[in-house]
Design a protein around this motif. Structure first.
Motif, mmCIF file in Angstrom:
data_model
loop_
_atom_site.group_PDB
_atom_site.id
_atom_site.type_symbol
_atom_site.label_atom_id
_atom_site.label_comp_id
_atom_site.label_asym_id
_atom_site.label_seq_id
_atom_site.Cartn_x
_atom_site.Cartn_y
_atom_site.Cartn_z
ATOM 1 N N UNK A 1 3.697 -22.139 -52.152
ATOM 2 C CA UNK A 1 5.065 -21.476 -51.796
ATOM 3 C C UNK A 1 4.983 -20.995 -50.231
ATOM 4 N N UNK A 2 3.866 -20.311 -49.828
ATOM 5 C CA UNK A 2 3.944 -19.661 -48.573
ATOM 6 C C UNK A 2 3.897 -20.667 -47.570
ATOM 7 N N UNK A 3 3.104 -21.740 -47.642
ATOM 8 C CA UNK A 3 2.914 -22.803 -46.551
ATOM 9 C C UNK A 3 4.324 -23.644 -46.533
ATOM 10 N N UNK A 4 5.054 -23.674 -47.718
ATOM 11 C CA UNK A 4 6.245 -24.453 -47.851
ATOM 12 C C UNK A 4 7.219 -23.658 -47.076
ATOM 13 N N UNK A 5 7.276 -22.185 -47.339
ATOM 14 C CA UNK A 5 8.084 -21.304 -46.636
ATOM 15 C C UNK A 5 8.047 -21.499 -45.207
ATOM 16 N N UNK A 6 6.691 -21.280 -44.712
ATOM 17 C CA UNK A 6 6.213 -21.480 -43.206
ATOM 18 C C UNK A 6 6.974 -22.739 -42.778
ATOM 19 N N UNK A 7 6.512 -23.781 -43.393
ATOM 20 C CA UNK A 7 6.946 -25.188 -42.908
ATOM 21 C C UNK A 7 8.458 -25.267 -42.461
ATOM 22 N N UNK A 8 9.173 -24.611 -43.860
ATOM 23 C CA UNK A 8 10.718 -24.403 -43.660
ATOM 24 C C UNK A 8 11.150 -23.444 -42.379
ATOM 25 N N UNK A 9 10.339 -22.553 -42.245
ATOM 26 C CA UNK A 9 10.798 -21.577 -41.016
ATOM 27 C C UNK A 9 10.715 -22.453 -39.587
ATOM 28 N N UNK A 10 9.439 -22.928 -39.691
ATOM 29 C CA UNK A 10 9.149 -23.969 -38.266
ATOM 30 C C UNK A 10 10.261 -24.984 -38.188
ATOM 31 N N UNK A 11 10.913 -25.682 -39.142
ATOM 32 C CA UNK A 11 11.603 -26.673 -38.989
ATOM 33 C C UNK A 11 12.846 -25.796 -38.686
ATOM 34 N N UNK A 12 13.418 -24.748 -39.047
ATOM 35 C CA UNK A 12 14.565 -24.054 -38.933
ATOM 36 C C UNK A 12 14.396 -22.915 -38.275
ATOM 37 N N UNK A 13 13.902 -22.825 -37.095
ATOM 38 C CA UNK A 13 13.509 -21.714 -36.283
ATOM 39 C C UNK A 13 14.768 -20.700 -36.024
ATOM 40 N N UNK A 14 15.727 -21.128 -35.713
ATOM 41 C CA UNK A 14 16.862 -20.046 -35.272
ATOM 42 C C UNK A 14 17.639 -19.609 -36.611
ATOM 43 N N UNK A 15 17.558 -20.231 -37.648
ATOM 44 C CA UNK A 15 18.274 -19.721 -38.856
ATOM 45 C C UNK A 15 17.024 -18.744 -39.505
ATOM 46 N N UNK A 16 15.847 -19.085 -39.462
ATOM 47 C CA UNK A 16 14.838 -18.307 -39.996
ATOM 48 C C UNK A 16 14.696 -16.934 -39.116
ATOM 49 N N UNK A 17 14.945 -17.188 -37.858
ATOM 50 C CA UNK A 17 14.794 -15.991 -36.918
ATOM 51 C C UNK A 17 15.988 -15.132 -37.231
ATOM 52 N N UNK A 18 17.052 -15.424 -37.536
ATOM 53 C CA UNK A 18 18.255 -14.743 -37.803
ATOM 54 C C UNK A 18 18.004 -13.988 -39.414
ATOM 55 N N UNK A 19 17.691 -14.676 -40.173
ATOM 56 C CA UNK A 19 17.373 -14.498 -41.410
ATOM 57 C C UNK A 19 16.337 -13.168 -41.340
ATOM 58 N N UNK A 20 15.031 -13.328 -40.644
ATOM 59 C CA UNK A 20 14.083 -12.538 -40.597
ATOM 60 C C UNK A 20 14.551 -11.392 -39.850
ATOM 61 N N UNK A 21 15.303 -11.332 -38.685
ATOM 62 C CA UNK A 21 15.803 -10.024 -38.026
ATOM 63 C C UNK A 21 16.592 -9.364 -38.758
ATOM 64 N N UNK A 22 17.451 -10.136 -39.717
ATOM 65 C CA UNK A 22 18.472 -9.264 -40.529
ATOM 66 C C UNK A 22 17.697 -8.564 -41.602
#
Length: 156
Positions: free
Chosen positions: A115-136
């Motif tokens: 799960x964690x590596x899959x989540x990180x792979x998704x984050x690295x493929x979707x940096x802007x969206x992940x940054x917005x979600x993480x910041x929120x």
């Protein structure tokens, strides 16, 4: 996007500086000089603390650190000035990597594991969206902590 080494160095350093600012504000407050820095220093430190924790978990996953090493890296943020010496000791050993393992294909033929590596792979493929979600998420957690007040008052 900065690699894990650069990102971790920035937040380990920022964590150290916000500790210094918070300690200065506390000295000024409790010596009776002024309380003017306290809320800004506490807020800055709290926000950087949460960001450091998020970045550290990402580096932990990327480096495949053991649970003990990863937890130690996160918990060091609670010790004044401890994040930077830890980062420097990692740097002397060539850690963390300069690039994200799940981006540059160093995962082998298996791809992300778990799960964690899959989540990180998704984050690295979707940096802007992940940054917005993480910041929120960080803003929500930060806001809840601000509403709760200083940790010493949580159970009063």
């Amino acid at each position: 996007m900065p690699g894990p080494r650069a990102l971790y160095r920035v937040f380990a350093t920022a964590e150290m500086f916000t500790w210094a600012l918070l300690i200065l504000a506390m000295v000024l407050k409790y010596s009776g000089a002024t309380e003017v820095l306290m809320s800004a220093a506490g807020g800055a430190h709290g926000f950087v603390f949460l960001c450091y924790c998020v970045v550290t978990v990402g580096v932990w996953i990327n480096q495949r650190w053991s649970a003990g090493r990863g937890a130690a890296a996160v918990l060091l943020a609670a010790v004044p000035f401890a994040t930077l010496p830890f980062e420097r000791s990692l740097a002397r050993r060539g850690e963390p990597d300069a690039t994200w393992r799940l981006v540059d294909g160093r995962t082998g033929d298996l791809g992300p594991r778990g799960f964690w590596e899959s989540l990180e792979a998704w984050v690295l493929r979707n940096v802007v969206l992940a940054a917005v979600v993480t910041a929120a998420v960080v803003v929500v957690v930060f806001s809840l902590l601000l509403m709760a007040g200083p940790p010493g008052e949580w159970f009063d």
